[in-house]
Design a protein around this motif. Structure first.
Motif, PDB file in Angstrom:
ATOM      1  N   ASP A 194     -51.261  17.973   3.753  1.00 57.96           N
ATOM      2  CA  ASP A 194     -51.149  18.194   5.190  1.00 57.96           C
ATOM      3  C   ASP A 194     -49.751  18.691   5.539  1.00 57.96           C
ATOM      4  N   ALA A 195     -49.634  19.322   6.701  1.00 54.40           N
ATOM      5  CA  ALA A 195     -48.339  19.775   7.204  1.00 54.40           C
ATOM      6  C   ALA A 195     -47.482  18.559   7.548  1.00 54.40           C
ATOM      7  N   VAL A 196     -46.185  18.673   7.300  1.00 49.33           N
ATOM      8  CA  VAL A 196     -45.238  17.608   7.646  1.00 49.33           C
ATOM      9  C   VAL A 196     -44.145  18.230   8.508  1.00 49.33           C
ATOM     10  N   HIS A 197     -44.296  18.087   9.817  1.00 50.47           N
ATOM     11  CA  HIS A 197     -43.383  18.726  10.758  1.00 50.47           C
ATOM     12  C   HIS A 197     -42.140  17.899  11.061  1.00 50.47           C
ATOM     13  N   THR A 198     -42.103  16.641  10.598  1.00 50.62           N
ATOM     14  CA  THR A 198     -40.947  15.783  10.861  1.00 50.62           C
ATOM     15  C   THR A 198     -40.463  15.163   9.559  1.00 50.62           C
ATOM     16  N   ALA A 199     -39.219  14.694   9.579  1.00 53.52           N
ATOM     17  CA  ALA A 199     -38.664  14.023   8.403  1.00 53.52           C
ATOM     18  C   ALA A 199     -39.454  12.759   8.087  1.00 53.52           C
ATOM     19  N   ALA A 200     -39.846  12.028   9.113  1.00 50.89           N
ATOM     20  CA  ALA A 200     -40.613  10.797   8.898  1.00 50.89           C
ATOM     21  C   ALA A 200     -41.958  11.093   8.235  1.00 50.89           C
ATOM     22  N   ALA A 201     -42.626  12.147   8.686  1.00 52.52           N
ATOM     23  CA  ALA A 201     -43.916  12.516   8.098  1.00 52.52           C
ATOM     24  C   ALA A 201     -43.740  12.977   6.652  1.00 52.52           C
ATOM     25  N   ALA A 202     -42.698  13.733   6.397  1.00 50.90           N
ATOM     26  CA  ALA A 202     -42.436  14.198   5.033  1.00 50.90           C
ATOM     27  C   ALA A 202     -42.123  13.017   4.117  1.00 50.90           C
ATOM     28  N   ALA A 203     -41.287  12.101   4.583  1.00 49.09           N
ATOM     29  CA  ALA A 203     -40.927  10.930   3.787  1.00 49.09           C
ATOM     30  C   ALA A 203     -42.157  10.091   3.461  1.00 49.09           C
ATOM     31  N   GLU A 204     -43.009   9.912   4.461  1.00 49.65           N
ATOM     32  CA  GLU A 204     -44.236   9.136   4.237  1.00 49.65           C
ATOM     33  C   GLU A 204     -45.130   9.818   3.204  1.00 49.65           C
ATOM     34  N   ALA A 205     -45.309  11.111   3.327  1.00 46.61           N
ATOM     35  CA  ALA A 205     -46.166  11.857   2.394  1.00 46.61           C
ATOM     36  C   ALA A 205     -45.621  11.827   0.969  1.00 46.61           C
ATOM     37  N   LEU A 206     -44.311  11.790   0.841  1.00 46.24           N
ATOM     38  CA  LEU A 206     -43.670  11.821  -0.480  1.00 46.24           C
ATOM     39  C   LEU A 206     -43.357  10.434  -1.036  1.00 46.24           C
ATOM     40  N   GLY A 207     -43.439   9.408  -0.188  1.00 42.34           N
ATOM     41  CA  GLY A 207     -43.109   8.056  -0.625  1.00 42.34           C
ATOM     42  C   GLY A 207     -41.626   7.857  -0.866  1.00 42.34           C
ATOM     43  N   VAL A 208     -40.802   8.475  -0.021  1.00 47.60           N
ATOM     44  CA  VAL A 208     -39.346   8.353  -0.150  1.00 47.60           C
ATOM     45  C   VAL A 208     -38.756   7.897   1.183  1.00 47.60           C
ATOM     46  N   GLU A 209     -37.455   7.637   1.192  1.00 49.58           N
ATOM     47  CA  GLU A 209     -36.766   7.255   2.423  1.00 49.58           C
ATOM     48  C   GLU A 209     -36.604   8.471   3.335  1.00 49.58           C
ATOM     49  N   THR A 210     -36.626   8.233   4.633  1.00 46.55           N
ATOM     50  CA  THR A 210     -36.456   9.322   5.600  1.00 46.55           C
ATOM     51  C   THR A 210     -35.129  10.036   5.387  1.00 46.55           C
ATOM     52  N   GLY A 211     -34.097   9.310   5.005  1.00 46.82           N
ATOM     53  CA  GLY A 211     -32.786   9.903   4.765  1.00 46.82           C
ATOM     54  C   GLY A 211     -32.758  10.909   3.635  1.00 46.82           C
ATOM     55  N   GLN A 212     -33.749  10.866   2.741  1.00 44.97           N
ATOM     56  CA  GLN A 212     -33.819  11.803   1.610  1.00 44.97           C
ATOM     57  C   GLN A 212     -34.382  13.161   1.998  1.00 44.97           C
ATOM     58  N   ILE A 213     -34.852  13.275   3.216  1.00 43.89           N
ATOM     59  CA  ILE A 213     -35.405  14.541   3.683  1.00 43.89           C
ATOM     60  C   ILE A 213     -34.279  15.377   4.275  1.00 43.89           C
ATOM     61  N   ALA A 214     -34.129  16.583   3.774  1.00 38.73           N
ATOM     62  CA  ALA A 214     -33.114  17.503   4.290  1.00 38.73           C
ATOM     63  C   ALA A 214     -33.751  18.326   5.402  1.00 38.73           C
ATOM     64  N   ASN A 215     -33.538  17.901   6.636  1.00 42.46           N
ATOM     65  CA  ASN A 215     -34.035  18.669   7.780  1.00 42.46           C
ATOM     66  C   ASN A 215     -33.300  20.002   7.840  1.00 42.46           C
ATOM     67  N   SER A 216     -34.031  21.074   8.004  1.00 35.84           N
ATOM     68  CA  SER A 216     -33.437  22.404   8.156  1.00 35.84           C
ATOM     69  C   SER A 216     -33.449  22.752   9.634  1.00 35.84           C
ATOM     70  N   LEU A 217     -32.298  22.694  10.261  1.00 36.15           N
ATOM     71  CA  LEU A 217     -32.191  22.967  11.692  1.00 36.15           C
ATOM     72  C   LEU A 217     -31.413  24.249  11.917  1.00 36.15           C
ATOM     73  N   ILE A 218     -32.032  25.176  12.615  1.00 42.68           N
ATOM     74  CA  ILE A 218     -31.356  26.429  12.950  1.00 42.68           C
ATOM     75  C   ILE A 218     -30.795  26.302  14.361  1.00 42.68           C
ATOM     76  N   PHE A 219     -29.522  26.642  14.484  1.00 44.34           N
ATOM     77  CA  PHE A 219     -28.855  26.660  15.778  1.00 44.34           C
ATOM     78  C   PHE A 219     -28.420  28.079  16.093  1.00 44.34           C
ATOM     79  N   ASP A 220     -28.276  28.347  17.372  1.00 45.25           N
ATOM     80  CA  ASP A 220     -27.694  29.590  17.861  1.00 45.25           C
ATOM     81  C   ASP A 220     -26.210  29.275  18.062  1.00 45.25           C
ATOM     82  N   ALA A 221     -25.384  29.803  17.181  1.00 45.42           N
ATOM     83  CA  ALA A 221     -23.946  29.544  17.202  1.00 45.42           C
ATOM     84  C   ALA A 221     -23.237  30.823  17.631  1.00 45.42           C
ATOM     85  N   ASP A 222     -22.928  30.887  18.917  1.00 49.46           N
ATOM     86  CA  ASP A 222     -22.292  32.088  19.464  1.00 49.46           C
ATOM     87  C   ASP A 222     -23.115  33.343  19.170  1.00 49.46           C
TER      88      ASP A 222
END
Length: 157
Positions: free
Chosen positions: A29-57
């Motif tokens: 299944d799709a995992v749109h959040t770190a919590a969902a990814a961690a649950e699917a993988l059986g790991v801690e939420t902190g182990q998920i590297a969220n990829s966040l794109i920002f508009d920086a100038d």
């Protein structure tokens, strides 16, 4: 899903960076959040590297942050010489990464994106990053993530 162009681009980018042993895993299944990814993988939420794109100038900035906390945008902007830092729109994200929100990988973009890698991820032996679509992920070490992304380690929270 394993042949999706975004997943293929991530695999190709990993290979081009010399990370030949890393395999992109396609989840049921799709995992749109770190919590969902961690649950699917059986790991801690902190182990998920969220990829966040920002508009920086007006330029894209990819922040790979631990799923255990939120980015402090004011601190990040001040510490990296950014006058205006804001969350990117879905269109901005797709334009600069070729990937959808919820599946943005640390690499495999049409052109390199300035990248900051959260130092909080360093405490984990293995971290998991998105593989180009919301169902794809891959395991990687902190040092390897910094290397393959040409990222800058940073405190982002």
């Amino acid at each position: 899903m394993e042949k999706h162009p975004n997943v293929v681009a991530v695999r190709d980018a990993l290979d081009a960076a010399g990370a030949h042993g890393i395999q992109v895993v396609v989840l049921d299944d799709a995992v749109h959040t770190a919590a969902a990814a961690a649950e699917a993988l059986g790991v801690e939420t902190g182990q998920i590297a969220n990829s966040l794109i920002f508009d920086a100038d007006g330029e894209p900035l990819l922040v790979l942050t631990s799923g255990a906390h939120r980015v402090d945008t004011a601190r990040l902007a001040a510490g990296h010489g950014i006058a205006k830092l804001r969350r990117a729109t879905p269109e901005f994200v797709r334009e600069h990464t070729g990937q959808p929100i919820g599946g943005v990988a640390p690499l495999g973009h049409p052109k390199p994106v300035r990248t900051l890698v959260d130092t909080a991820l360093e405490q984990y032996a293995v971290i998991w990053a998105a593989g180009g679509v919301p169902r794809a992920v891959f395991p990687i070490t902190y040092a390897e993530l910094v290397r393959v992304t040409a990222g800058t380690p940073a405190e982002v929270a």
